[in-house]
Each structure stands twice: as structure tokens, then as C-alpha cells.
Write an enzyme that holds these catalytic residues in place. Sequence first.
Site, PDB file in Angstrom:
ATOM      1  N   HIS A 561       0.834  -1.203   0.000  1.00  0.00           N
ATOM      2  CA  HIS A 561       0.000   0.000   0.000  1.00  0.00           C
ATOM      3  C   HIS A 561       0.873   1.259   0.000  1.00  0.00           C
ATOM      4  CE1 HIS A 561      -3.615   2.434   1.227  1.00  0.00           C
ATOM      5  NE2 HIS A 561      -2.660   3.219   1.710  1.00  0.00           N
ATOM      6  N   GLU A 562       1.825   1.332   0.930  1.00  0.00           N
ATOM      7  CA  GLU A 562       2.667   2.529   1.015  1.00  0.00           C
ATOM      8  C   GLU A 562       3.543   2.673  -0.231  1.00  0.00           C
ATOM      9  OE1 GLU A 562       1.938   4.635   3.145  1.00  0.00           O
ATOM     10  OE2 GLU A 562       0.706   3.361   4.419  1.00  0.00           O
ATOM     11  N   HIS A 565       1.786   4.521  -3.039  1.00  0.00           N
ATOM     12  CA  HIS A 565       1.956   5.978  -3.014  1.00  0.00           C
ATOM     13  C   HIS A 565       3.302   6.355  -3.634  1.00  0.00           C
ATOM     14  CE1 HIS A 565      -1.585   6.963  -0.744  1.00  0.00           C
ATOM     15  NE2 HIS A 565      -1.229   6.246   0.308  1.00  0.00           N
ATOM     16  N   HIS A 568       3.477   6.252  -7.394  1.00  0.00           N
ATOM     17  CA  HIS A 568       2.750   7.398  -7.943  1.00  0.00           C
ATOM     18  C   HIS A 568       3.678   8.620  -7.974  1.00  0.00           C
ATOM     19  CE1 HIS A 568      -1.326   9.792  -7.899  1.00  0.00           C
ATOM     20  NE2 HIS A 568      -0.731   9.821  -9.061  1.00  0.00           N
TER      21      HIS A 568
END
Length: 795
Positions: A561-562, A565, A568
Site C-alpha cells: 500500500h505505502e 503511493h 505514484h
Amino acid sequence: MLNSVRSRPWTCKDCLQRLHRLQRSRPERTFATAVAADQQSSIDYVAANKFAKQRDDDNLRRVFDSRSFWREFSQRQTNSSKRTGIVQNQYLTSPEGFREFAHTSLQKCQRIVSKVLAVSTLEGYKSMARDLDRLSDLLCRVIDLSDFVRSNHPDPRIQEAATQAYALMFEYMNILNTTTGLHDQLKKAAATPEVVSSWTEEERMVAEILIKDFSNSAIHMPPKDRQRFVNLSNDISQLGSEFVNGAEPARPHVVLSKSSVQGLDPVVVQQLQRWNSVPIPTWGVEGRLALRSMHDENSRKEVYMATRMSSRRQIHRLEELLHKRAELAKLSGYSTYAHMALSDKMAKTPEAVSNFLTTLIGNNRVQVQEELAKLQSMKEAAPLQPWDHAYYVQKRVLEYSMSRRSRELSRVPEFFSLGTVMQGLSRLFDHLYGVRLVPQETLPGETWNSDVRRLDVVDEAGRHIAVIYCDLFTRPNKSPNPAHFTLRCAREITAEEIAESASMDPPSHPNDGMATAMNPDSDTLRQLPTIALVCDFPEPPVSGNGPPTLLSEHSVRTLFHEMGHAVHSVLGQTPLQSISGTRCSTDFAELPSVLMESFATAPEVLALYARHWETDKPLSDSMMQSMAADRAAHGSIYGAVENEAQILMALVDQAYHALSADGGKRSIDSTDIYHQVFSTYCTLPDPQDSNPRTSWQGFFGHLYGYGATYYSYIFDRAIANKIWQDVFHGGKLSIDREAGEKYKNEVLRWGGGRNGWSCVAGVLGDANPSNANGRLAEGGEEAMREDHLGISFGV
């Protein structure tokens, strides 16, 4: 307006002086070209070198799994005479450096402000969007990095210095937000056809964002009101920080008799026991353990109620925060803070968010009732209560584990060493996007803790494109919350900035010493995105004996999940920092991270990395199937109730920020509002007649950072599930380059430079039924409807 917060630097101060002399002696050769030529000798990454790629892949696993290898790897620069500042920022070598960093950046900001205010020529207006973006970058350089350091650096002196730098620049930013001259000049530029036609798409987008931010800053108000806006913004920032960091229960302990805590782990009881009583802390893991294991219902009730009651001081902070936000919205011309916060989001209006959330909670209700019915059957006669939920869920989980959970499933973490998971992330990014993670030794002073690993992101041509600092291991006083921080965004550095840095006394680095690279498509220098990932995993053993850090499936998903980011930020490298990477609409920012969770346990992706820490044996197909069955079983035990809890938090967030400032401070009773929402929508709400009532909202720290936008997690999960099913075919194309390129080109590479709905419409394609007649690109409430978006949580 401006609050959109290789292995070595490309050159040093001596190099800048030498290059400046070179520019004067050979004017036909551009300064950027000279930088590029000088840089070539320092780049270690070689395109298409399979040996180097395999070496980097092996090292990636070893730097996280072997302390002895990490010690040797990280100490290669220890004896270097060259020192640097935190994340190679040339100023941050001492606490005093933060003051110099802030004041130097402030002086640069003031020069840009003076330049923009004095513009009167067509050429000056043409460069205005880029000039204001640089102004935003200078502010964010200090604000973003100082905010991270003050929360994560162990040295109190550096924390304090970073806090002062943050406060200085944040206050100046709020002053700029209400500087009418800047707004008037930008509006004039945007109203001049010759100027707008000369702007790139990115420049037009940034101009629109800045004009919108000015509008949200009461720019049209009289001077007295503008000053009030600055004061309110500063107060909200201070209150928000105090609210996030000041969460505390009303009572520190619940004191129970030893006989009433039966079922609680005897080791925990022994640690807590004082004579014949057992004080259960109401803040921390012990209270959660007690709720899951104590047999006595009255004891569970007492612990449950106490752990959900915030201190009066914390509730007062929240209500002050809500009041000031409502006043700020009114000052800016909005009826509520929610209307102000959502005006430029994908949802657009509070009504659209409310309809989305109530539809979702209705769709989820049947599954919630089924889960609770199974728990009720375990309790038999007495009605199920909120303090029963964790206890009976734990009993169901244990029953499931004893009856169905295979022995091999308990060994799954042995295949998820932190090093192998990092390897898997790198290999996945290589397959999907053509980028990989390369461990890099650090210079003395570069990291805030000796356990922080630096990874450089490299593309298929061997070009260095980003830096990620991984602070993944637990230590005393470190926050347990996983997080991604953008310490510096990507952007193009102009020749004018390079010349300005070279002319300083002494000469400075145009990116403060932090990572840069030449743009392969143009003769320009870029500042590379610099990112920090923070988690709280156990450390590998110091001795080197025994297993390395082994992750649960939940921890693997957290790390994916991290890193969603981070990718991105890495791939969203726009020319202007205001729209780079995660500087996008709040309700779009969680999409890449939520989607990455689906990759974590997809069979094709597991085959890339899940290997036994000792034997290197891959995770078997039967173990993958057992993992999938286990997820489904646990989802049926408590998944729907967990989903409902997320929706309820989003509804509370909306209710708080739908308050009007007209009623004054005393009209805000956050506890009453909290119970109104839960009594309306929660299937198993807290008691309404208790005295005192529960006030869990004081522990809801996201009310500050995600004010009126907490629905983003749920909203982006719905979109991510749609993309996972329709683009990556539910995992059947989870390492497919074509699908990866489509997702990268339609979503990731834009950062915030494209409307989120346009990104979703682009990646799903015109042929997708959800996008018939282009309705997704129009956005808002219509696009959020169930039959268009396909509202669901997924697994």
C-alpha cells in the site's frame, strides 16, 4: 494557493564554480549541457547490464534481511571525508541549518514575489505560471521536509529546529495566499489569450489550481478579513497538530480484580498485576487484548467504554478545530467547510459523498447482519453488545484456526522476509513499468537513523529517476503508523535557477544538494522525487542467527500500500511540482496505494518473490490457495463489520464538516453528533444512555488531515476494484506489461495534472460499460452512482 505541500548529487560547490567558469569561457555550450557532461562520470547504473541488474536484485534482499551485510554495505561511506545533510540537503547538517534553509528559501520566495508583482510585459506574463510554481516549490521544500523531520527525527534539538522552520514558511505561505497583487497578476495572465495559448497543458492546469486556491483564501475580501483568514489558517494548523498528537483517554486505566480478567493471557496479567488488582491501560495493545479474551462481560464492558472515552481536553481541541474550520469556510464564501473542501474534488459536493456513503452502507447491511447473527448464536440468550464483538470474533477465529487452518498456513510468514518482499516490489515494478529499486549506500549525516535504507529508482535505460528512504524497523518512541512522505516533488529546473545558484556567495546547489538528473528528452535538469516510507516492523536479529524480519500477510499488504503511493510519486514526474506525483485531488490520492494491495497476494506476483527465508523454496500453489481461503474465511467472520466501521467514520467526518459557523462555538457538541450518526447507521452502536457517553471521535486523528474527505479511502477502493477487475482481469494480468503501461500512461504519469475522472475513464476505456457515453469523465454524483462505478469493497 501554494500549499500543494545515480548515487550522488550531480555536482558540488566547487563543481558549480568550475562549471560557471566553463560557461563563461564556452558560451556556445549551454550550462545544462555542461552539467550533463559532468554528471556522466558519477552515474553507476548501466543500461541493459544483466549482471548489474542481478547484483542489485540480490543486494536488495540482503540489505533488509542480513544485518551483517547491511553493516558492511552501509559503512562503505562511513570513513568518507565528505559529509552531507539529512537526505543530502546541504543545509541540514545541524539544527541551525534549518534556520538557514528556511531563511534562504524565504529570500528566494521574496525575489519571485517581487518579480511577479512587477510584471508588465507579455513575456513576463507568459512565465508567470512557471514562476508561481517555483514559488510553491520553494515553500514546499521547507514545509514538507521540516514536517517530516520534526515528526521522525530522534534528536529533540533537530525536531525543534524543524518545527520553527515549518512554522515560519507555513505562516508566510498563508500571507501569500491573501496577497491580492499575486492573484490580480495571475488573473490578468489567465485572461490574456496570447499568454494562455503559449502555456503548456501543465501550466494551464497549475494556473487554474492557483486561482482556485486564491479563491479559497478569501482573496476578494477586505484586508481585515484576509488577515482573519491567515490567523484562522494558522490556528487550524496548530490545533490540528495538537489534536493528532494529543489523543488520550479520559481514564488511563481500568482497575479490575484478578478474578474478573480470566481469559487474558497470564503473562500479560503478571506484567500488569498490582497485588490482587489488575490495572488495564486504556491506551495501547493491552486494552485490545482484554476485549478479545476476557470471559467476564461486565469487565469487557468497562474496558470497552473506557477505551472509547477521550479526555475533555482532546474533545475541546476537536470542537475548536471544527468551529474555526466552519468560520474559515464562511469567510471564504462557502456554507460549510465540507463544501469548501470538496469543491475541487472528484465528488464535488457533500451531497454526492453522502449519497455514495449511504448507498454503500445499505449494500453492506445484509452481510453485517449475517456476521452478527453468527456471533449472537455463540452468545445464545443475552443480546449481543458492542463490547462482545471482539471477544466472539476472536472465538470464531480460533475455532476456524483449529478446525480448518492448515499447519502450512502458519508457516506463510517464513516466505515473506522483508528482503524478499522488497525484491518482489522491485520485480513487479520492472514487469509493469520498466523501473526497479537499487540499494545505495549513504553518506554520513544523510539519514536520521542508522537503520534507514536508501533505494534509488532506476529505469530500463539505467537512468536514475527517484530516491526512496526506507525507515521500516521499529525503535523506541517511533510512531507505529505506516506512512508515505513526499520530501521533494519532481520538477524541471530552469537554466535561470542554475545560474542563480552558481552566482550565490558561496555557490549553492539548485536543488539544495538533493538528487537531480538530466531530462533525457530535453536539455534540462530535473529535481528527482525524494520519498520516505515509514513502517514499524521488527528488526532482524543483531547476531545474524535465526530468521530475518518476517512479515504477516497483513504487513505485506501494508508495505505494498505505502509503495503504491511511492510509485505514484516516482512515475508522476510532471514538469511542474504543483501537480507532481501525489499532489492530486485528495479523493484520488489513495487509488494507486489501494490498487497495490491487490497485487500483493495475486498468485502471479507471489510467484515473483515469496520464497522461504532459509531454503529459498518458493511458496507452493497449495499454500497460495490456503491463503486465499483464509482471507475469504476471515472476511466472512468480520469483514462486513470492518467495512461498516470505515463508512461510519466517513459519515462522522462529513457530519462534523457540514456544520455552519452561524451558531457559534457552543453549538458544536461533537459527542452528540457522533452518537447521532452511529444511532442512525450503525448496526451495533454504543449505548446512548450511558453516563458519561463514549467519545471515540477524540481518537480519530484523520479528522484533521482528511477533513471532509475521509471517504476517499472507501471511494478509491471502489475505483481500484473496478480497475483491478477490468484492466488487470482480477489478477490474471497482474504482471502484464501492456496492462501496466496502460495504467501508468492513463493514471500514474499525470500526477495531479489531469482530472481524476478523466484518468479513470482513460484507463477503463471507451468500450467499458461503466464509461458509456463518456459519463465517467463528467464526474460528480452521476459518476459515483452504483450502476456506473460498481460500488463494492472487494477482498
